[in-house]
Design a protein around this motif. Structure first.
Motif, PDB file in Angstrom:
ATOM      1  N   LEU A  12       0.825  -1.211   0.000  1.00 31.67           N
ATOM      2  CA  LEU A  12       0.000   0.000   0.000  1.00 31.67           C
ATOM      3  C   LEU A  12       0.859   1.260   0.000  1.00 31.67           C
ATOM      4  O   LEU A  12       0.540   2.215  -0.699  1.00 31.67           O
TER       5      LEU A  12
ATOM      6  N   VAL B 266       0.144   4.023  -2.609  1.00 33.39           N
ATOM      7  CA  VAL B 266      -0.385   5.294  -2.100  1.00 33.39           C
ATOM      8  C   VAL B 266       0.569   6.432  -2.447  1.00 33.39           C
ATOM      9  O   VAL B 266       0.145   7.541  -2.796  1.00 33.39           O
TER      10      VAL B 266
ATOM     11  N   SER C  13      -9.563   4.248  -9.809  1.00 30.98           N
ATOM     12  CA  SER C  13     -10.205   2.994  -9.383  1.00 30.98           C
ATOM     13  C   SER C  13      -9.439   1.802  -9.943  1.00 30.98           C
ATOM     14  O   SER C  13      -9.209   0.816  -9.247  1.00 30.98           O
TER      15      SER C  13
ATOM     16  N   VAL D 181      -6.102   1.388  -8.105  1.00 31.66           N
ATOM     17  CA  VAL D 181      -6.282   0.834  -6.759  1.00 31.66           C
ATOM     18  C   VAL D 181      -6.697  -0.638  -6.834  1.00 31.66           C
ATOM     19  O   VAL D 181      -6.223  -1.474  -6.061  1.00 31.66           O
ATOM     20  N   SER D 182      -7.574  -0.959  -7.799  1.00 29.12           N
ATOM     21  CA  SER D 182      -8.052  -2.345  -7.925  1.00 29.12           C
ATOM     22  C   SER D 182      -6.921  -3.307  -8.289  1.00 29.12           C
ATOM     23  O   SER D 182      -7.015  -4.512  -8.036  1.00 29.12           O
TER      24      SER D 182
ATOM     25  N   THR E  58      -9.224  -4.446  -2.806  1.00 25.99           N
ATOM     26  CA  THR E  58      -8.992  -3.097  -2.282  1.00 25.99           C
ATOM     27  C   THR E  58     -10.267  -2.266  -2.363  1.00 25.99           C
ATOM     28  O   THR E  58     -11.126  -2.511  -3.194  1.00 25.99           O
TER      29      THR E  58
ATOM     30  N   LEU F 258     -11.369   1.952  -2.245  1.00 20.94           N
ATOM     31  CA  LEU F 258     -10.914   3.347  -2.217  1.00 20.94           C
ATOM     32  C   LEU F 258     -12.026   4.210  -1.627  1.00 20.94           C
ATOM     33  O   LEU F 258     -13.187   4.104  -2.035  1.00 20.94           O
TER      34      LEU F 258
ATOM     35  N   TYR G 215      -5.243  -0.447   6.303  1.00 21.98           N
ATOM     36  CA  TYR G 215      -5.754   0.806   5.721  1.00 21.98           C
ATOM     37  C   TYR G 215      -4.714   1.912   5.838  1.00 21.98           C
ATOM     38  O   TYR G 215      -3.926   1.946   6.786  1.00 21.98           O
TER      39      TYR G 215
ATOM     40  N   TRP H 117      -8.195  11.093   1.317  1.00 18.35           N
ATOM     41  CA  TRP H 117      -8.890   9.876   0.932  1.00 18.35           C
ATOM     42  C   TRP H 117      -8.155   8.690   1.579  1.00 18.35           C
ATOM     43  O   TRP H 117      -7.109   8.877   2.217  1.00 18.35           O
TER      44      TRP H 117
ATOM     45  N   VAL I 226      -7.209   4.183   1.366  1.00 18.72           N
ATOM     46  CA  VAL I 226      -7.229   2.907   0.654  1.00 18.72           C
ATOM     47  C   VAL I 226      -7.236   1.778   1.676  1.00 18.72           C
ATOM     48  O   VAL I 226      -6.484   1.810   2.659  1.00 18.72           O
TER      49      VAL I 226
END
Lengths: 303, 323
Positions: free
Chosen positions: A52, A56, A207, A210-211, A221, A223, A286, A294, A296
């Motif tokens: 992450l 991130v 999206s 992140v996916s 994941t 978001l 997380y 925001w 993730v």
């Protein structure tokens, strides 16, 4: 003083030794189990954190570069008095040259652009491979009380606006987010706000990015926006409809609410979410995206 | 024998004739809720879905509400037969000369409130002074202005389109909202109830009923029976909706998908549950759909005293009891 002698018969002694041996074995197994679980958790936590943190960081850099676009535009507007044609040229430059940008708007304060016009907010956006220019000058384009105008104006600083589901301009049902930046004029004595510059970004690319973060076959994941709204998740029905807080309530998982609140405070963490009705537990790592608050979530099944 | 056959034939034909009569008697009606599909309008959707309007001989089309669909303007232009309005909107329109009438008062109490994050230090109304107060640009602004005037509050008024984000992001200190709607959205955005300071209008003497069914006087005069049936069927729809919450939530969700409106079960359940309180207001003796004269007069007096209207409409002109 008399001395107390304990006399233990041989069978009892053997039984006690056997009992002690069993206790040692059980303790060893228990310790081994706990230790293995500890090792597993530590391993998963470390791996999730590493995965992450890298992603991130990538997202953070992209978001920072997107933020720079309207900030530059605001800077240009503060040092020039552009005419209508010039505004169109600036919007073209922003929308045409930035893949992530879906649309951009320069919205002026009442009577600020033209003395006899309360509204002026030209907007350029992408549609079907080309760009569309709208130039609202009447009350149908009333924008002063919209979140994207009001929030940065009242905060007197740039702001990310909660994502929204666009069915109007794009016509394509896209989840969008807006970054809005105030611009000012200075008359030598005081600074006064002249309007707000925005960029709208489609969140599809984010999206997808992140996916793509995976730790195992079953991991996934999620978001989240600053208010905890789900922007992307494996269940497409969640996107924009649910927040981490509504899911906490519907799934009876208070830990989700805690995650949402921690993300708002800029905290990251690793928690057990229970078995969610299955046989194995799920764990959630997380992490917040500092640029826009925001977050993730990386959700991993115990194995 | 011939006579028996004739009689048999007559009775066999009767149901067909009755069905034919019912079919020809079906009357069309268009209806516009105050906002997008949500449990605030559950009774109307359930009356449609469960065939209650049909049972009353009505073929009702429910239009999609929202920013672009103003109920008053649509009524005036004759685009719709019936619509939902707040009581105060109806009274103000009537005072300005619009010949609309209230034919059914569905909500019997107020759901409006002010809310603030406790972290802002706001605990009492006195703390409102000097703060930024967010109010709806086009909804209930007279009620909020009257509330603040009544309590001598001097603050910066910030008109907004939607309540929550401005409060969440601290662009305002206090925000007007509905208990059955935005208040829950605030909680569903991560603010705990014990972190929110609340000020309900009904606790401060402003308990004005809200959603009611309206039509133009001309619509009522042209066909009072159709109006009576619409109100009766809608009330029956509400009774069904409140008695069958899970089924109602499914139906509302279907309409929300069609209207491309964001929704979730947590919020929808809260709102539908809140409707019970709005319709069956505890401690109030009132028949379903009835507008009490005292409620009407309290509101007209409030609007008149605060100079939002220059004349007081008469109860008998404004409210038409069709029961």
């Amino acid at each position: 003083m008399s001395k107390i002698n304990f006399k233990i018969s041989r069978p009892i002694l053997y039984s006690l030794i056997l009992l002690a041996a069993v206790a040692v074995v059980v303790a060893a197994i228990e310790f081994g189990g706990v230790y293995t679980e500890y090792r597993w958790k530590k391993h998963i936590r470390d791996e999730a954190e590493a995965k992450l943190a890298g992603e991130v960081n990538k997202i953070q850099n992209i978001i920072l570069s997107i933020q720079q676009i309207p900030q530059n535009l605001a800077y240009v507007l503060e040092f020039s008095s552009p005419k209508k044609d010039h505004l169109r040229f600036l919007l073209d430059a922003v929308v045409d040259n930035n893949d992530e940008v879906f649309g951009s708007c320069i919205a002026f304060e009442p009577y600020s652009f033209e003395k006899d016009s309360m509204f002026y907010a030209p907007y350029l956006y992408k549609k079907n491979g080309t760009t569309v220019y709208v130039d609202p000058t009447d009350s149908s384009g009333f924008y002063f009380s919209s979140d994207w105008y009001l929030i940065p104006k009242k905060l007197n600083k740039p702001a990310w606006i909660e994502p929204y589901y666009d069915v109007g301009f794009s016509g394509g049902n896209i989840i969008m987010a807006t970054y809005a930046v105030p611009f000012y004029s200075y008359d030598g004595k005081k600074e006064s706000m002249q309007g707000i510059v925005t960029v709208d970004i489609s969140l599809d690319w984010l999206s997808k990015l992140v996916s793509s973060i995976k730790m195992s076959e079953t991991s996934y994941t999620v978001l989240l926006s600053e208010a905890g709204t789900v922007i992307s998740a494996p269940d497409p029905q969640w996107a924009y409809n649910e927040s981490i807080y509504t899911l906490a309530e519907e799934m009876n998982l208070p830990v989700l609410r805690k995650i949402g609140r921690n993300l708002r405070l800029g905290k990251s963490g690793f928690v057990n979410a229970g078995n969610l009705g299955g046989k194995k537990d799920w764990w959630i790592y997380y992490m917040p995206i500092p640029a826009n608050k925001w977050g993730v979530l990386l959700v991993v099944q115990e194995d | 024998m011939k006579n028996i056959m004739l009689m048999l034939g007559f009775f066999l034909l009767l149901p067909c004739a009755a069905t034919h009569a019912q079919k020809t008697a079906v009357k069309k009606a268009t209806f516009l809720p105050l906002w997008v599909p949500q449990p605030q309008f559950a009774g109307y959707y359930m009356a449609k879905e469960k065939g209650i309007y049909e049972k009353y001989g009505l073929d009702v089309t429910i239009m999609n509400g929202g920013y672009e669909h103003d109920v008053t303007a649509s009524l005036k232009r004759g685009e719709i037969d019936f619509g939902v309005l707040f009581l105060y909107t109806g009274v103000m329109e009537r005072a300005q000369g619009t010949k609309l009438v209230n034919i059914g008062q569905i909500f019997q109490r107020s759901g409006i409130m002010f809310a603030a994050k406790k972290t802002s230090g706001i605990q009492t109304l006195k703390d409102f002074n000097g703060k930024k107060i967010g109010v709806w640009r086009s909804v209930a602004k007279e009620l909020t202005a009257g509330f603040l005037k009544k309590h001598g509050i001097e603050a910066e008024i910030v008109p907004f389109n939607t309540a929550n984000n401005v409060l969440l992001q601290d662009a305002v200190d206090i925000s007007v909202m509905m208990h059955y709607n935005e208040y829950k959205t605030l909680i569903n955005s991560g603010i705990n109830p014990d972190e929110i300071a609340t000020f309900y209008f009904n606790d401060y003497g402003l308990n004005f009923p809200e959603d009611g069914i309206y039509c133009m006087e001309t619509t009522l005069k042209a066909d009072p029976e159709r109006c009576r049936k619409f109100v009766g069927a809608s009330i029956e729809g509400w009774t069904y909706a409140l008695a069958h919450p899970e089924e109602t939530l499914e139906v509302i969700h279907k309409y929300q998908i069609l209207a491309k409106v964001s929704s979730n079960r947590s919020h929808a359940r809260w709102m539908l549950n809140g409707m019970k309180n709005m319709i069956q207001s505890s401690g109030k003796k009132v028949r379903e759909g009835n507008l009490l004269k005292t409620d009407f007069e309290n509101l007209t007096n409030f609007l008149f005293e605060n100079n939002f209207i220059t004349n007081k409409p008469q109860y008998v002109d404004f409210y038409k009891d069709l029961k």
